[in-house]
Each structure stands twice: as C-alpha cells, then as structure tokens.
Write an enzyme that holds these catalytic residues in place. Structure first.
Site, PDB file in Angstrom:
ATOM      1  N   ASP A  30      21.316  73.235  43.402  1.00  7.89           N
ATOM      2  CA  ASP A  30      22.129  73.253  44.120  1.00  7.89           C
ATOM      3  C   ASP A  30      22.428  71.997  44.966  1.00  7.89           C
ATOM      4  OD1 ASP A  30      24.602  73.724  44.983  1.00  7.89           O
ATOM      5  OD2 ASP A  30      24.728  75.206  44.708  1.00  7.89           O
TER       6      ASP A  30
ATOM      7  N   HIS B  58      26.623  79.748  40.048  1.00  7.98           N
ATOM      8  CA  HIS B  58      26.040  81.215  41.365  1.00  7.98           C
ATOM      9  C   HIS B  58      26.962  82.674  40.561  1.00  7.98           C
ATOM     10  CE1 HIS B  58      25.827  77.847  44.289  1.00  7.98           C
ATOM     11  NE2 HIS B  58      27.132  77.337  43.727  1.00  7.98           N
TER      12      HIS B  58
HETATM   13  C1  NGQ Z   1      30.162  71.352  45.372  1.00 11.55           C
HETATM   14  N1  NGQ Z   1      28.455  73.365  46.309  1.00 11.55           N
HETATM   15  O1  NGQ Z   1      30.547  70.958  44.826  1.00 11.55           O
HETATM   16  O2  NGQ Z   1      28.696  70.717  45.799  1.00 11.55           O
HETATM   17  C2  NGQ Z   1      29.896  72.839  45.947  1.00 11.55           C
HETATM   18  C3  NGQ Z   1      30.666  73.272  46.799  1.00 11.55           C
HETATM   19  C4  NGQ Z   1      33.274  73.458  46.371  1.00 11.55           C
HETATM   20  C5  NGQ Z   1      28.430  74.735  46.221  1.00 11.55           C
HETATM   21  N2  NGQ Z   1      29.396  75.177  45.743  1.00 11.55           N
HETATM   22  C6  NGQ Z   1      31.884  72.258  46.986  1.00 11.55           C
HETATM   23  N3  NGQ Z   1      27.563  74.749  46.609  1.00 11.55           N
HETATM   24  O3  NGQ Z   1      32.682  74.516  45.366  1.00 11.55           O
HETATM   25  O4  NGQ Z   1      33.833  73.258  46.063  1.00 11.55           O
HETATM   26 ZN    ZN Z   2      27.138  73.228  42.452  1.00  8.97          ZN
END
Ligand code: NGQ
Ligand code: ZN
Length: 453
Positions: free
Chosen positions: A319, A268
């Site tokens: 993602d 990101h």
């Molecule tokens: C994840 N996803 O690990 O799946 C993360 C969300 C987080 C994204 N950042 C959970 N898109 O970052 O705590």
């Molecule tokens: Zn992720």
C-alpha cells in the site's frame, strides 16, 4: 531448460526436501523429488512461491517517514492524506518512474514477486491530462520492466471528492477522469501490459467516495472480465459518511448493489459487522489487507477470526510502502489479530497448524486470486516466480518443515532472502537486486530534488 535442485521447497502439500524444479520459458513445467540429474543447478536454500503485493501506490514510497510529526490538530488518516496530497503535487513523470522503480526493487529484495499497482495519479500537476493520457501508467510499466517485477496494472477511476457526488478538491485534481477519458486510459493500459512479459490488467474504481453508483455500474459492465479492486471501509468516518449517504455501510452497499464475487478485491475492509464479514467471506471476493499501512494510518483491526472461519480469502499489500517487506506484512497481520483478540496464533485456526505456514499459503493464494495469476503455489504450469531463503541463516539452519515458515515470518524476516526469481529470471542475488546501482542512484536524485537540496 534449467533444472533447479532445491534443498527445501514449500509445495502445496507442505515443506519438501530435495525437490527438482524444471523451468521452461518462464514457467514451472515439472516438479519431482530426488537426486539431481547432471546439469541441475543447486539452489542451496528454502524455495517459496512468490507473494504478490496486491495493493500498492508506488509513488508513496517517496514520502515514507515524512508524515511522522504531529500536526496542530488531531493527527489522523485524513491529515496524513493532506500530507500525501502535498507530496504528490510536486511529482514529475520522471519522479514517478524513479520512485516506482525503487519501490519495486525493494519489493523484490524483500520477498514479493508481483505487484498490483492501484494507479490513480494520472495527470499533470495542475490537473491537465498529459498529451498521452497514460503517461504515468507508462512510467509505472517502465519501472516494472526495469526491475522485472510482475505487474498487474489497475488503472483507477476517480470522479468525486466524497459520497453523493461531492466535488473533488484541489488536492485530487491529478486523479480525475470522466467515463470517456477513463475508457481511453484503460485502452492504453491494455496496450502497455500486452508489451510487458507477465503483466496483466484490472480496473480500480477508487472507492465509493470517489465513484458513484452509475459510474460503478458502467465501468463494471464495460469490463465484465477484469479483476476489480476498490478501497472499502478503511476508516470509521468513511462508514459514517456512507451510512448518511445511502443508509448502508460501504461493504454492505457493495454486497447489495455490486454483485461481489471472485473477481473482486476489497482493499482494507477494516470496519465490518459480523454479517458483513461472513457475507464478504462467502462472496468469494478477496480481502486486500495492508497490515503495515493500516497500522501506520491508525485504521483499525480487520475481523480475522470470523472471516477466516467462513472460508474468506485474503492477500496482502504494501500500500503506502512506508516499509516494504513480505514476511513483515504477514507478521504484522498476525500481531494485529493477537492485539485485537488478546490471544495467540490466530491465523492458524486448528490445533497443530503452523501460523507461519497458514499465513504464507493463504496470502499467496489470495494474492494470486486477486491479481488473476494462478494459484500462488509452486506447481506445474505456474509462473517460475519464487523466493530462495538462506538455508544457513542463524534462525533457520537448525529447523525443518513448517517450523521454517514460522521462523521466517516471526524471526528471520526479509533479511533471510537470498534470491528472487520472476518468470524464470534471477532478479535478486545474494539479497541484492541485480540492477540496484542505477535504480537506487536515480531514486536518490529524485529524493534530493523533492526535498529542495
Ligand atoms: C490512497 N490510501 O488512495 O492512496 C488512499 C488514501 C483515500 C489509503 N487508503 C486516499 N491507505 O483513500 O482517499
Ligand atoms: Zn490504497
């Protein structure tokens, strides 16, 4: 040994006509131009090097579309995450395998030849480790094997619920490992990838929220040679919390404390100051951008122009897998940049450059670097991972050169994909994965069960 005669092929120097690709044991051994030798197989299309989806949480494919209803409070990334935690709370190992196989099948059909699976769902529903600590990693490997996609398995370390060692909450119990369990997991993951052709391994400290400085230092020291992927600076609240914890922003903290270099991929990296952008670009780390997910989650817009002008490397990831499409990710990246800068053709930095060609070449190179799989080009020595577009597609048939790349990414999209080859194996024919029938059927069964039907 197969020799393919390609109508067009995107080589490092540009789009070329009448290209001969010699493939042996899953690798390209020679590239030449000219008339096909006897026995060459004609690929009547436009051949492109495969792209990596360098960041995937495969299981999230199963909740695509289930977080699109407005909740009682402000709807944000953080409320989406609650929905995601509820969804994953129900998954069995069989579900994980079925969903991952379908996600990987779609990746192949839509132009990705490889996946970096950022794998943090480790334990049973109540948080107890499975008898085999790598049960779910093994399911991911089975899904990769069933579909033939190239796998970079990135077992993720997740220890805390927030900055400063905040306790994890219930929704996170399936992710948690201390150093000893994580070491066993990585060891098991190493064995899994050794048994899977073309697979390799990296490590993924989840984020500075989930891993503290000491734990990060330890895991980096234990695995000095593996690629490292970490989420960083996706949301403003994360930046604020990091400032409150350390006096630094997440990417600033990593630049100062973690020794960022080419083995790193920052997922990101949305919220950067100008200095962070420049330093990140110069560090040699890859920015792992996930444009469709970042738009879906309302994250913000990456600082493209500055990062690119400083020579920064980027790759793309699907993602959350809410929509899987390699050309669509590239298009979304460019469109986010246009909306943010209120201008056009942002990824092409010089007059006369094709945006489609620049997007594709830079993302292929960055994805390959982040997953340590070569250069992301069709070249002797590279894995025979490539995508064949329909030369007769209505939006492509009348074009040549870089205009083909612009039309693929901005107009025709993944519908133009006819074949996909990975490690020399043809996995997609006439736009369809060769094992779509059983993989789709298993996925449908899982979705039905999860929805309580
Ligand atoms: C994840 N996803 O690990 O799946 C993360 C969300 C987080 C994204 N950042 C959970 N898109 O970052 O705590
Ligand atoms: Zn992720």
């Amino acid at each position: 040994m197969p020799v393919y005669h390609c109508d067009r092929a995107l080589l490092p120097a540009g789009m070329a006509a009448d290209v001969l690709l010699h493939v042996e044991e899953g690798r390209i051994i020679d590239i030449a131009h000219g008339a096909p030798p006897a026995g060459a197989e004609r690929l009547a299309g436009i051949v492109l090097p495969g792209l990596a989806s360098l960041h995937s949480h495969a299981f999230q494919r199963g909740m695509a579309g289930l977080a699109e209803t407005r909740g009682p409070t402000d709807d944000t990334f953080w409320t989406w995450r609650q929905v995601m935690y509820r969804f994953l709370g129900a998954l069995t190992p069989e579900d994980v395998e079925a969903i991952a196989a379908f996600a990987y099948l779609e990746m192949l059909e839509r132009g990705f030849t490889r996946v970096g699976e950022f794998h943090y769902l480790h334990h049973d529903r109540d948080g107890t480790p499975y008898a085999d600590i790598a049960e779910l990693a093994w399911r991911i490997a089975l899904a990769a094997e069933a579909t033939g996609i190239g796998l970079t398995l990135l077992p993720s370390l997740y220890v805390h619920g927030g900055f400063g060692g905040a306790p994890a909450h219930e929704g996170q119990r399936r992710f948690l490992n201390g150093p000893d369990r994580f070491a066993r997991l990585v060891l098991a993951a190493e064995k899994l990838v050794r048994g899977l052709p073309g697979a390799n391994l990296g490590i993924a400290p989840h984020s500075l929220r989930a891993v503290g400085p000491e734990e990060l230092r330890a895991v980096l020291a234990t695995h000095p040679d593996l690629p490292v992927h970490i989420h960083a600076a996706e949301q403003l609240r994360e930046v604020e919390d990091c400032l409150a914890w350390s006096g630094m922003r997440p990417v600033e903290w990593l630049l100062v404390h973690a020794g960022l270099d080419a083995r790193w991929c920052l997922i990101h990296a949305t919220h950067l100051t100008a200095r962070e952008s420049e330093a990140l670009a110069r560090s040699g780390a890859t920015a792992g951008l996930c444009p469709i997910t970042e738009a879906s989650l309302g994250d913000g817009i990456f600082d493209g122009p500055r990062f690119l002008d400083c020579g920064g490397a980027f790759g793309i990831g699907s993602d959350s897998n809410i929509e899987i499409t390699a050309p669509g990710e590239l298009r979304q990246f460019e469109y986010n940049q246009r909306l943010g800068t209120r201008s056009r053709n942002v990824t092409a930095r010089r007059a006369g450059e094709s945006t489609g060609r620049m997007l594709y070449a830079r993302a292929a190179a960055g994805g390959a670097r982040a997953l340590r799989i070569g250069e992301g080009q069709l070249a002797p020595g590279a894995a025979a991972d490539f995508v064949v577009l329909d030369r007769e597609a209505v939006d492509l048939a009348h074009l040549d050169g870089d205009a083909l790349m612009d039309a693929y990414i901005f107009v025709a999209g993944a519908a133009a994909i006819r074949e996909v080859h990975v490690g020399g194996r043809r996995l997609v024919e006439a736009g369809r994965h060769v094992r779509r029938g059983p993989i789709e059927a298993a996925y449908r069964r899982t979705l039905r069960r999860l929805s309580g039907l």
